[in-house]
Enzyme design. Structure first.
Site, PDB file in Angstrom:
ATOM      1  N   HIS A 130     -14.990   3.796  -2.978  1.00  0.00           N
ATOM      2  CA  HIS A 130     -15.269   5.028  -3.722  1.00  0.00           C
ATOM      3  C   HIS A 130     -15.439   6.201  -2.765  1.00  0.00           C
ATOM      4  O   HIS A 130     -14.896   7.294  -3.004  1.00  0.00           O
ATOM      5  CB  HIS A 130     -16.529   4.827  -4.567  1.00  0.00           C
ATOM      6  CG  HIS A 130     -17.055   6.079  -5.192  1.00  0.00           C
ATOM      7  ND1 HIS A 130     -16.793   6.432  -6.500  1.00  0.00           N
ATOM      8  CD2 HIS A 130     -17.844   7.076  -4.693  1.00  0.00           C
ATOM      9  CE1 HIS A 130     -17.382   7.572  -6.773  1.00  0.00           C
ATOM     10  NE2 HIS A 130     -18.026   7.983  -5.695  1.00  0.00           N
ATOM     11  N   GLU A 131     -16.184   5.997  -1.690  1.00  0.00           N
ATOM     12  CA  GLU A 131     -16.398   7.080  -0.727  1.00  0.00           C
ATOM     13  C   GLU A 131     -15.101   7.452  -0.015  1.00  0.00           C
ATOM     14  O   GLU A 131     -14.839   8.633   0.246  1.00  0.00           O
ATOM     15  CB  GLU A 131     -17.479   6.683   0.279  1.00  0.00           C
ATOM     16  CG  GLU A 131     -18.839   6.379  -0.326  1.00  0.00           C
ATOM     17  CD  GLU A 131     -19.357   7.516  -1.206  1.00  0.00           C
ATOM     18  OE1 GLU A 131     -19.004   8.686  -0.935  1.00  0.00           O
ATOM     19  OE2 GLU A 131     -20.089   7.235  -2.166  1.00  0.00           O
ATOM     20  N   HIS A 134     -13.126   9.773  -2.146  1.00  0.00           N
ATOM     21  CA  HIS A 134     -13.537  11.177  -2.008  1.00  0.00           C
ATOM     22  C   HIS A 134     -12.867  11.813  -0.792  1.00  0.00           C
ATOM     23  O   HIS A 134     -12.448  12.977  -0.837  1.00  0.00           O
ATOM     24  CB  HIS A 134     -15.056  11.271  -1.869  1.00  0.00           C
ATOM     25  CG  HIS A 134     -15.796  11.240  -3.162  1.00  0.00           C
ATOM     26  ND1 HIS A 134     -15.519  12.100  -4.209  1.00  0.00           N
ATOM     27  CD2 HIS A 134     -16.839  10.464  -3.585  1.00  0.00           C
ATOM     28  CE1 HIS A 134     -16.340  11.848  -5.217  1.00  0.00           C
ATOM     29  NE2 HIS A 134     -17.141  10.864  -4.870  1.00  0.00           N
ATOM     30  N   GLU A 202     -16.374  12.365  -9.754  1.00  0.00           N
ATOM     31  CA  GLU A 202     -16.859  10.995  -9.660  1.00  0.00           C
ATOM     32  C   GLU A 202     -15.932  10.026 -10.397  1.00  0.00           C
ATOM     33  O   GLU A 202     -15.647   8.930  -9.908  1.00  0.00           O
ATOM     34  CB  GLU A 202     -18.285  10.892 -10.201  1.00  0.00           C
ATOM     35  CG  GLU A 202     -19.334  11.595  -9.341  1.00  0.00           C
ATOM     36  CD  GLU A 202     -19.323  11.121  -7.899  1.00  0.00           C
ATOM     37  OE1 GLU A 202     -19.203   9.905  -7.663  1.00  0.00           O
ATOM     38  OE2 GLU A 202     -19.406  11.984  -7.002  1.00  0.00           O
TER      39      GLU A 202
END
Length: 320
Positions: A130-131, A134, A202
């Site tokens: 997930h990071e 980003h 998100e």
């Protein structure tokens, strides 16, 4: 497109900074605020990531002192086609993580010691994917600069009472009422900007992160554990730096703060449901973290990043 959004964000934050300066000191205050904002924009572009990492006393780790954690990030970065980011750990019992950096070539991911203690290797892979999403989406520059400027604007709004409350100060066109407006409006506006940039991103990072790690259920399970942990375990550094809350995978602030009146993150249950829908839609799922990683469970401790607060050792976890 992200470059345009970042430019618009900087322009808005600069205008807000100038508005507060005008309420405090009239035209002179507005011009001083403009100079300060311009300097902060330049400084934030080059140094905001270091400021955020420093605020959480994050320490860089590598394959020697955090071999399995480092390998998971490395293999996920390879899956995503990204340069290897710098990898950090910060000492906090609250499970959480964030990414920062002005571009993929100068990016970093950070996880708490609590994250490695509470989550399985597969769940950690989901979080770090997930990071990395980003980073790949180039959200990190906008998120990091927003954290820096939002904190400065909130601080300026608080200082307005002390520096702009002199009724005999004729340079303040709105007097004491203007100062009160600055105290209320500036932090609220900064918080609304954080909400706007974080909520929509998100979901996108969740989807891309699931693709990077290969299994949406890993991230779904991790989100549930992190949300429960964040609700019961405080993050003292985040409470002191609430402007950074939108950078984390789950809001790190306790429910006791007014900051949570307007959440910087979408509802966790909705995010988990979206990931379950993604898994049920027939996405090919993996059974081991990242393509080349198959973490062993021989190690039973969190990577050693030095003594924790008060000279204590970091909490023990199921893997390193």
């Amino acid at each position: 497109m992200n470059l345009v959004r970042t430019a618009m964000l900087l322009a808005f934050m600069t205008a807000l900074f100038m508005f507060v300066g005008f309420l405090i000191g009239g035209r002179a205050g507005m011009m001083i605020a403009f100079v300060i904002a311009a300097g902060m924009n330049f400084f934030s572009y080059w140094n905001s990531d270091r400021m955020v990492l420093s605020a959480y006393r994050a320490q860089q780790v590598d394959e020697r002192n955090a071999p399995e954690f480092f390998r998971i990030v490395r293999d996920l970065a390879r899956n995503a086609g990204l340069p290897m980011p710098k990898v950090y750990l910060y000492d906090s019992p609250q499970p959480n993580a964030f990414a920062t950096g002005r571009n993929p070539e100068n990016a970093a991911v950070a996880a708490s010691t609590g994250l490695l203690s509470a989550l399985s290797a597969e769940e950690v892979a989901g979080v770090m994917a997930h990071e990395l999403a980003h980073i790949q989406n180039r959200d990190t520059l906008t998120m990091t600069i927003t954290a820096t400027l939002a904190g400065a604007i909130s601080m300026l709004g608080n200082f307005a009472f002390f520096f702009g409350g002199n009724r005999e100060n004729n340079s303040n066109p709105l007097g004491f009422v203007g100062v009160i407006v600055a105290m209320i409006v500036a932090p609220l506006a900064a918080m609304l900007v954080q909400m706007a940039i974080s909520r929509t991103r998100e979901y996108s990072a969740d989807r891309r992160g699931a693709e990077i790690c290969g299994n949406p259920l890993w991230l779904a399970s991790a989100l549930g554990k992190i949300a429960r942990g964040a609700a019961h375990v405080p993050n003292e550094d985040a409470e002191r730096n609430p402007a950074t809350a939108h950078m984390f995978i789950i809001n790190p602030l306790s429910g006791e703060r007014m900051d949570n009146l307007f959440s910087t993150h979408p509802n966790t249950e909705n995010r988990i449901a979206a990931l379950h829908d993604m898994a049920q839609s027939g996405m090919n799922v993996s059974t081991s973290p990242a393509r080349a990683a198959n973490p062993s469970r021989k190690s039973r401790s969190v990577p050693d990043t030095g003594l924790g607060r008060g000279g204590s050792q970091p909490p023990k976890g199921p893997w390193s």
